[in-house]
Structures are given as structure tokens and as C-alpha cells.
Write a protein that holds these residues in place. Sequence first.
Motif, short mmCIF file in Angstrom:
data_model
loop_
_atom_site.label_atom_id
_atom_site.label_comp_id
_atom_site.label_asym_id
_atom_site.label_seq_id
_atom_site.Cartn_x
_atom_site.Cartn_y
_atom_site.Cartn_z
N MET A 1 5.19 -4.34 -7.52
CA MET A 1 5.40 -5.70 -7.01
C MET A 1 6.88 -6.05 -7.00
N SER A 2 7.57 -5.71 -8.09
CA SER A 2 9.01 -5.99 -8.20
C SER A 2 9.78 -5.25 -7.12
N TYR B 1 -4.28 -1.88 -13.76
CA TYR B 1 -3.58 -0.88 -12.94
C TYR B 1 -2.14 -0.74 -13.44
N PRO B 2 -1.94 0.05 -14.49
CA PRO B 2 -0.60 0.20 -15.07
C PRO B 2 0.43 0.62 -14.02
N GLY B 3 1.56 -0.09 -14.01
CA GLY B 3 2.62 0.21 -13.05
C GLY B 3 2.62 -0.69 -11.84
N CYS C 1 8.66 -4.22 -4.18
CA CYS C 1 8.36 -4.81 -2.86
C CYS C 1 9.11 -6.12 -2.65
N GLN C 2 9.23 -6.90 -3.70
CA GLN C 2 9.97 -8.16 -3.59
C GLN C 2 11.44 -7.92 -3.30
N LYS C 3 12.00 -6.88 -3.92
CA LYS C 3 13.42 -6.58 -3.74
C LYS C 3 13.72 -6.00 -2.36
N THR C 4 12.75 -5.32 -1.77
CA THR C 4 12.98 -4.61 -0.50
C THR C 4 12.32 -5.28 0.69
N ARG D 1 0.83 -1.20 0.00
CA ARG D 1 0.00 0.00 0.00
C ARG D 1 0.87 1.26 0.00
N GLN D 2 1.92 1.25 0.79
CA GLN D 2 2.82 2.41 0.83
C GLN D 2 3.47 2.64 -0.54
N ALA D 3 3.88 1.55 -1.18
CA ALA D 3 4.52 1.66 -2.49
C ALA D 3 3.53 2.11 -3.57
N LEU D 4 2.30 1.65 -3.48
CA LEU D 4 1.26 2.08 -4.42
C LEU D 4 0.99 3.57 -4.27
#
Length: 219
Positions: A67-68, A60-62, A70-73, A27-30
Motif C-alpha cells: 500500500m505504501s 496478509y503480511p506485507g 502504491c501511494q508513493k508511485t 494487483r501488480q505490486a501484490l
Amino acid sequence: MTMIKAVIFDMDGLMFNTEIMFKKQFRQALDKADIHCPDSVIERMIGCDSREIIEFENTYPGISDVMSYCQKTRVNFFFEFFKNPGDANMPGLYELIQYLEKKPMDYAIASSSAKEDILKFINYAGFELHPKQIVSGKEGFPSKPAPDIFLATAKRMGYKPEECLVLEDSKHGITAAFKAGMKSIFIPDQIKPDEEMKKYIQETRNNLSEVIEYLERNA
């Protein structure tokens, strides 16, 4: 009936409360990317495969970039979100692990996470875990609901599929266990079973400690 000789744990949302963490992180990243979508979409992103992510990207473009990211961090976010060792543990984890190690009964972890991440998380549990095998989906296995990671885990432990009990909190995981010919127990976390998932659920327990009673009767 074949008796249970080994237990296979999923990790995210089953051993550790990482799905609650993911929802906040996502949610924060979105918000930062100015992408607006309901919580129901975030919940569906939990444990989804690449095909589903593409479908979400069309609406939802982007979102695939989020997701990428969030997976990395996620590992850094894990230690920010859970301040102390053991804070991430799901209810009953300690009790079940202690039971398995005292019995003793072999257990393994089969997760889509990278092995180095799995090790970081279990070393933050606040107590020692001694899985016989740690198997990562990053080794090249097809994603669940394909049964490959569970079958490989059983083989590496030296057990037949029907001798293994899988513990899962996701639709894909429960389906994969069924396809592998293994017993399974669904431990609900963020996922509410749909009609398709209900076809594959063999047993349900509220938390990990309740698995002990099942093992007392079937192991």
C-alpha cells in the motif's frame, strides 16, 4: 429548505477514474511481492484508513508495504495508465464543471490526496478547472469519515455546512458529509453500499452530469 450555494468534490473515483487504476496498480505490486489475496480485499483497500490496513496486514503480511509503495508511485502510474489528457475523467465531469462555472457557483475539491497530486490530476483533465479551494487531507485533518476536511472546506469558501453539496463515491466520504451536516449525492464507482452506508446516503445519481438536474431544483 436551505438552498445549495457551493459544491464540494471528492477526487479519487469521483472526478477521475483512479480507483480502477489503483486496482491494477495494487494487483501488480501484490504479484511482485508474492502476496495472494482476492479482488475483494483490494476493493476494501480503496479509501480505507490506517486501522483497516493494520487488520489486513494481520491476514496478509506485507500488504501494508505494498500500500505504501502504491501511494508513493501512484502519480507516475497515473500518467502511464492514462495516456492522454482527459482519459481519466469520470463521466459527466466536463458537463458539470461547465455548468457550475457558467451558473456561476463556487466549487472546491476536498481529497485525501496531497495538494500537489490534486493539481497534477486536474491539470490533466483536458480542460480548465477553477476550484475556489483545494483542500488536502495531508494538511493534518482526521481521515474521513471524520467531517473535518469538509467543514474546513466550507469555512474557507465562506459558506455554512448546510449550504454545501458534497459529491462522493465512498462510504467514508458519504458518512463524513452526513456528520458535517451537508447535503450529499452518492455517485457509485467501485463501492457497493452496505447496510451501514445506506443510512447515510441522501441522494444517488449515476454520473456527475445528473447532478445538474438536482442543482437546478435546489440551488
